[in-house]
Design a protein around this motif. Structure first.
Motif, mmCIF file in Angstrom:
data_model
loop_
_atom_site.group_PDB
_atom_site.id
_atom_site.type_symbol
_atom_site.label_atom_id
_atom_site.label_comp_id
_atom_site.label_asym_id
_atom_site.label_seq_id
_atom_site.Cartn_x
_atom_site.Cartn_y
_atom_site.Cartn_z
ATOM 1 N N LEU A 141 145.493 -25.619 60.007
ATOM 2 C CA LEU A 141 145.131 -24.420 59.234
ATOM 3 C C LEU A 141 145.939 -23.207 59.685
ATOM 4 C CD1 LEU A 141 141.245 -24.857 59.158
ATOM 5 C CD2 LEU A 141 142.769 -24.960 57.172
ATOM 6 N N ASP A 142 146.044 -23.030 60.989
ATOM 7 C CA ASP A 142 146.764 -21.877 61.529
ATOM 8 C C ASP A 142 148.252 -21.941 61.182
ATOM 9 O OD1 ASP A 142 146.911 -19.468 63.227
ATOM 10 O OD2 ASP A 142 148.070 -20.753 64.563
ATOM 11 N N THR A 143 148.849 -23.109 61.324
ATOM 12 C CA THR A 143 150.280 -23.262 61.038
ATOM 13 C C THR A 143 150.580 -22.989 59.568
ATOM 14 O OG1 THR A 143 150.493 -24.905 62.801
ATOM 15 C CG2 THR A 143 152.238 -24.864 61.147
ATOM 16 N N LEU A 144 149.659 -23.394 58.689
ATOM 17 C CA LEU A 144 149.848 -23.193 57.245
ATOM 18 C C LEU A 144 149.243 -21.868 56.772
ATOM 19 C CD1 LEU A 144 149.134 -26.814 55.925
ATOM 20 C CD2 LEU A 144 151.346 -25.712 56.249
ATOM 21 N N HIS A 145 148.792 -21.054 57.717
ATOM 22 C CA HIS A 145 148.179 -19.750 57.395
ATOM 23 C C HIS A 145 147.024 -19.909 56.405
ATOM 24 C CE1 HIS A 145 151.529 -18.025 59.562
ATOM 25 N NE2 HIS A 145 152.393 -18.590 58.731
ATOM 26 N N PHE A 146 146.299 -21.010 56.538
ATOM 27 C CA PHE A 146 145.119 -21.325 55.727
ATOM 28 C C PHE A 146 145.445 -21.543 54.241
ATOM 29 C CE2 PHE A 146 143.286 -19.872 59.597
ATOM 30 C CZ PHE A 146 142.047 -20.488 59.703
ATOM 31 N N HIS A 147 146.735 -21.663 53.906
ATOM 32 C CA HIS A 147 147.134 -21.953 52.525
ATOM 33 C C HIS A 147 147.192 -23.468 52.339
ATOM 34 C CE1 HIS A 147 149.305 -17.792 52.501
ATOM 35 N NE2 HIS A 147 148.021 -17.683 52.262
ATOM 36 N N ILE A 148 146.023 -24.072 52.184
ATOM 37 C CA ILE A 148 145.975 -25.537 52.122
ATOM 38 C C ILE A 148 145.618 -26.075 50.734
ATOM 39 C CG2 ILE A 148 145.412 -25.727 54.568
ATOM 40 C CD1 ILE A 148 142.518 -26.362 53.698
ATOM 41 N N SER A 149 145.273 -25.206 49.822
ATOM 42 C CA SER A 149 144.938 -25.674 48.475
ATOM 43 C C SER A 149 146.199 -25.660 47.605
ATOM 44 C CB SER A 149 143.859 -24.780 47.851
ATOM 45 O OG SER A 149 143.456 -25.296 46.592
ATOM 46 N N VAL A 150 146.985 -26.732 47.726
ATOM 47 C CA VAL A 150 148.234 -26.825 46.967
ATOM 48 C C VAL A 150 148.058 -27.796 45.804
ATOM 49 C CG1 VAL A 150 149.669 -26.280 48.957
ATOM 50 C CG2 VAL A 150 149.096 -28.648 48.491
ATOM 51 N N SER A 151 148.721 -27.503 44.702
ATOM 52 C CA SER A 151 148.653 -28.388 43.542
ATOM 53 C C SER A 151 149.403 -29.684 43.844
ATOM 54 C CB SER A 151 149.262 -27.709 42.314
ATOM 55 O OG SER A 151 148.533 -26.555 41.976
ATOM 56 N N THR A 152 148.860 -30.782 43.398
ATOM 57 C CA THR A 152 149.489 -32.088 43.628
ATOM 58 C C THR A 152 150.121 -32.585 42.327
ATOM 59 O OG1 THR A 152 147.536 -33.381 42.996
ATOM 60 C CG2 THR A 152 147.665 -32.601 45.288
#
Length: 278
Positions: A141-152
């Motif tokens: 989460l920290d590495t991705l700056h909490f941007h984890i909801s990506v379109s698949t």
């Protein structure tokens, strides 16, 4: 329009290492683990994308840290070896964390609990604790700056199928959707072969240069092209009489040329049947 914009934005910022962590063994591991835990299709694709994006950022950060370390050639070699070992030693843990996080983004299915994840890791002879598992999730989460909801890619496929139906393209909706999901799985599991074929078709040469391979990276990471190619192939297999109409509609919706759609479908079908016959 939102998905197209998101796709273009991602392609414009594409790191050179994109696709490094989508090799067959990794994707197969995630798919089988998702199947074991009875997660839906979108979750496993979300996990693949999370792992890919996290690992690239983690490697970049580690390399920057090591690169700033002063020392001679021997020290540098030892430093890079340390980076490689650190990545290898925690890779399965990070993969499980990405599947866990992806499961938490799905509102319709049970999330993967810490107990479930730990039990699986223990079955592989790892001795992680719940605290280490939590810290691993937080690291992602920290590495991705909490941007984890990506379109698949699955979201692109399903939305395009909806638009095709809305536009009056007469296709067998349910069986086509099922086939497209299977084809998307197939494209992920045989990714290198399919895109290698597609590259050789595009440049009309069986031995692409390093520059051509590098420029082709945006094609390999284009979710819209992948979705269009999967749907086109699905229609060709399931209802060939409607194929030209479907390609025309897909061209109007996305702007992707009929030639590009045809070439992608050819690359997939060729991989399915295992022959070079047109």
């Amino acid at each position: 329009i939102h998905l197209a914009t998101e796709n273009e934005q991602y392609l414009s910022e594409l790191p050179e290492q994109a696709g490094y962590f989508k090799e067959t063994r990794i994707v197969e591991f995630i798919f089988l683990l998702s199947e074991k835990w009875r997660l839906d299709q979108s979750t496993r694709y979300q996990a693949v994308e999370l792992l890919e994006r996290f690992m690239i950022k983690q490697v970049e950060q580690m390399c920057e840290d090591r690169g700033n370390t002063k020392g001679g050639d021997q020290g540098q070699r030892s430093s890079w070896s340390s980076v490689r070992d650190q990545i290898a030693n925690t890779f399965v843990l990070r993969l499980v964390s990405c599947v866990q996080l992806a499961s938490k983004l799905s509102l319709h299915y049970s999330r993967v609990t810490s107990d479930t994840a730990l039990k699986f890791l223990q079955s592989l002879k790892y001795s992680y604790t719940k605290q280490e598992l939590l810290e691993s999730e937080l690291a992602v989460l920290d590495t991705l700056h909490f941007h984890i909801s990506v379109s698949t890619p699955l979201a692109y496929v399903e939305l395009l199928l909806e638009v095709l139906g809305y536009n009056g393209c007469l296709l067998p909706a349910k069986p086509l959707h099922q086939l497209c999901v299977q084809l998307l799985d197939f494209c992920y599991l045989t990714r290198e072969t399919i895109y290698d074929t597609l590259l050789k078709i595009a440049i009309e040469n069986s031995t692409p240069s390093k520059l051509q391979i590098a420029k082709f990276l945006t094609v390999k990471e284009d979710f819209m092209l992948l979705a269009v190619g999967v749907i086109s192939t699905g229609v060709f297999i399931l209802s060939p009489g409607h194929w030209e109409q479907a390609v025309e509609h897909l061209n109007c919706i996305t702007g992707i040329t009929p030639q590009s759609i045809l070439e992608f479908s050819y690359a997939v079908v060729r991989r399915i049947v295992g022959t070079t016959t047109p």
